[in-house]
Design an enzyme around this catalytic site. Sequence first.
Site, PDB file in Angstrom:
ATOM      1  N   SER A 130       0.823  -1.214   0.000  1.00 52.66           N
ATOM      2  CA  SER A 130       0.000   0.000   0.000  1.00 52.66           C
ATOM      3  C   SER A 130       0.852   1.257   0.000  1.00 52.66           C
ATOM      4  CB  SER A 130      -0.910   0.041   1.230  1.00 52.66           C
ATOM      5  OG  SER A 130      -1.635   1.250   1.238  1.00 52.66           O
ATOM      6  N   LYS A 184      -4.461  -6.687   3.280  1.00 50.02           N
ATOM      7  CA  LYS A 184      -4.447  -5.543   2.347  1.00 50.02           C
ATOM      8  C   LYS A 184      -5.862  -5.203   1.871  1.00 50.02           C
ATOM      9  CE  LYS A 184      -2.936  -2.271  -0.366  1.00 50.02           C
ATOM     10  NZ  LYS A 184      -3.856  -1.976  -1.385  1.00 50.02           N
ATOM     11  N   HIS A 187      -7.499  -3.393   4.631  1.00 53.52           N
ATOM     12  CA  HIS A 187      -6.919  -2.042   4.624  1.00 53.52           C
ATOM     13  C   HIS A 187      -7.691  -1.174   3.631  1.00 53.52           C
ATOM     14  CE1 HIS A 187      -4.467   0.913   2.489  1.00 53.52           C
ATOM     15  NE2 HIS A 187      -3.834   1.146   3.621  1.00 53.52           N
ATOM     16  N   ASN A 188      -7.907  -1.707   2.441  1.00 53.08           N
ATOM     17  CA  ASN A 188      -8.610  -0.930   1.417  1.00 53.08           C
ATOM     18  C   ASN A 188     -10.068  -0.686   1.790  1.00 53.08           C
ATOM     19  OD1 ASN A 188      -6.189  -1.171   0.071  1.00 53.08           O
ATOM     20  ND2 ASN A 188      -7.145  -1.482  -1.915  1.00 53.08           N
ATOM     21  N   GLU A 191     -10.007   2.078   4.001  1.00 53.99           N
ATOM     22  CA  GLU A 191      -9.722   3.245   3.134  1.00 53.99           C
ATOM     23  C   GLU A 191     -11.028   3.762   2.498  1.00 53.99           C
ATOM     24  OE1 GLU A 191      -6.450   2.545   0.257  1.00 53.99           O
ATOM     25  OE2 GLU A 191      -7.878   3.059  -1.315  1.00 53.99           O
TER      26      GLU A 191
HETATM   27  C1  6PG Z   1      -3.158   1.507  -1.647  1.00 55.27           C
HETATM   28  C2  6PG Z   1      -4.410   1.730  -2.431  1.00 55.27           C
HETATM   29  C3  6PG Z   1      -4.260   1.124  -3.772  1.00 55.27           C
HETATM   30  C4  6PG Z   1      -5.245   1.630  -4.780  1.00 55.27           C
HETATM   31  C5  6PG Z   1      -6.589   1.043  -4.625  1.00 55.27           C
HETATM   32  C6  6PG Z   1      -7.696   1.955  -5.053  1.00 55.27           C
HETATM   33  O1  6PG Z   1      -3.266   0.965  -0.567  1.00 55.27           O
HETATM   34  O2  6PG Z   1      -2.100   1.904  -2.124  1.00 55.27           O
HETATM   35  O3  6PG Z   1      -5.501   1.173  -1.770  1.00 55.27           O
HETATM   36  O4  6PG Z   1      -4.266  -0.257  -3.598  1.00 55.27           O
HETATM   37  O5  6PG Z   1      -5.313   3.007  -4.730  1.00 55.27           O
HETATM   38  O6  6PG Z   1      -6.599  -0.089  -5.444  1.00 55.27           O
HETATM   39  O7  6PG Z   1      -8.805   1.195  -5.154  1.00 55.27           O
HETATM   40  P1  6PG Z   1     -10.095   1.620  -5.932  1.00 55.27           P
HETATM   41  O8  6PG Z   1      -9.703   1.882  -7.355  1.00 55.27           O
HETATM   42  O9  6PG Z   1     -10.987   0.450  -5.766  1.00 55.27           O
HETATM   43  O10 6PG Z   1     -10.573   2.874  -5.256  1.00 55.27           O
END
Ligand code: 6PG
Length: 470
Positions: A130, A184, A187-188, A191
């Site tokens: 990430s 991960k 985590h997302n 996010e």
């Molecule tokens: C990270 C982000 C990265 C990416 C996501 C965005 O941790 O660096 O999460 O993995 O920005 O894939 O996801 P979406 O396109 O689904 O918003």
Amino acid sequence: MAQARIGLIGLGVMGANLALNIAEKGFPVAVHNRTTSAIGDFIGTAGDLAASLVPAMTPADLAAALTAPRAIIIMVKAGAPVDATIDALKPHLDPGDILIDAGNADFNDTRRREAALSAEGFRFVGMGVSGGEEGARNGPSIMVGGAPEAFAEIEDIVLAIAATYQDAPCAAHLGSDGAGHFVKTVHNGIEYADMQMIAEVYGILRQSDGRSPAQIGALFEDWNGGPLQSYLAEITAKVLAATDPESGRPMVDVILDRAGQKGTGRWTVIEALKLGQSASAIEAAVGARSWSSVKDLREIGQDRLHGPQSSDPGPILLDADLERALLAARVIAYAQGFSLLAAASDEFGWTLDLARTAEIWRAGCIIRSALLDDIATAFRGDLPGGSLILAPAFTRLLNDNIGALRRLVARASLSGQPVPAMAAALSYFDTMRHARGTAALIQAQRDFFGAHGFERTDRDGDGYHGPWGN
Ligand code: 6PG
């Protein structure tokens, strides 16, 4: 001649930056890309680091360039391209060689690939990375899953390229097979929830209060100096301060309000439901992105669906209330994410160290925030019920700030402003503070129409039935 310590396939933005990061830390990297013209282009722009990059025009060249046991990072689009890359490499590998998928993979795929490759004598590491482009180049947070012996072979490289928090690398081996990619994914999911909650607060300030993006940006900049300190608050301030060079309007005003999503948020929700959990704030955030994409429907709805008729705008909201509400809601989103990690750890036998997970999220990753240090401390201490919301420090924080979240949700509701993630967070909190809820009625209904039986509060056992007489 074998010259490189590690290989990397996939010179897209993330792969290219990761390769430069590895080279800069003193590890020669052999690089390959399916479209081979990208290999020379990449090395041509690598400056001094070009000396540590070994071009490999074919999978066979890549294998030949690596010292044993070979370790190859795969950084291609999730899904079928990963399987295709593995298939292309396999004929050139020897038993014990290690393939590392550093993309955002569905952990179910990682488990499948790990099992299949182990059966063939290879080793497979699922590595969540990430931090976006900047993180890949200068230090991401790295969540590793797979056999510990496989990780041991690449540990020095992984620790060297990771972000650091107070000199400690934000990278760790978290568990077997899909553990790294699962962490991960969650985590997302967090996010998504955090971004949605920030957008909801922005919506109240912009659409209900009529403040300008620059004014709201200044507020986020201010909040970023307090308990909401986080990468996402920081970039929100910057984004809201930006002006479109073409139209001169605030940049955010010229961006179409349809959010993309590549799948990790959705996977979080799917896995939560499969595990009998509900990460409701994350669910709401994923749903809100889907609602954002039905723009046509919303355009018709704007004219036909009524907002509040009452002139009562609900409780007054001070800026400090918004800050406190966002803090409480963020804690609840984290709590739901960590509960999901705990449930998955039990189900898949990962023995995930939740404190360590919080620690490696303190720098490098997208959800890095001041809260994560306190979360790590909470997981190292007494955690009644296993939930972050009952760690003494967070119970205090929530009790101090939940009133602001309550006022925000009430105000938003009375003024017709959607706050799905904040409302979901509040309902979770209110559910968890009721020792006795309303599910007795659900049980009675189930028993009434389907004789499903229920447990009684005054006797042991299950399978009791009500006097429905039907
Ligand atoms: C990270 C982000 C990265 C990416 C996501 C965005 O941790 O660096 O999460 O993995 O920005 O894939 O996801 P979406 O396109 O689904 O918003």
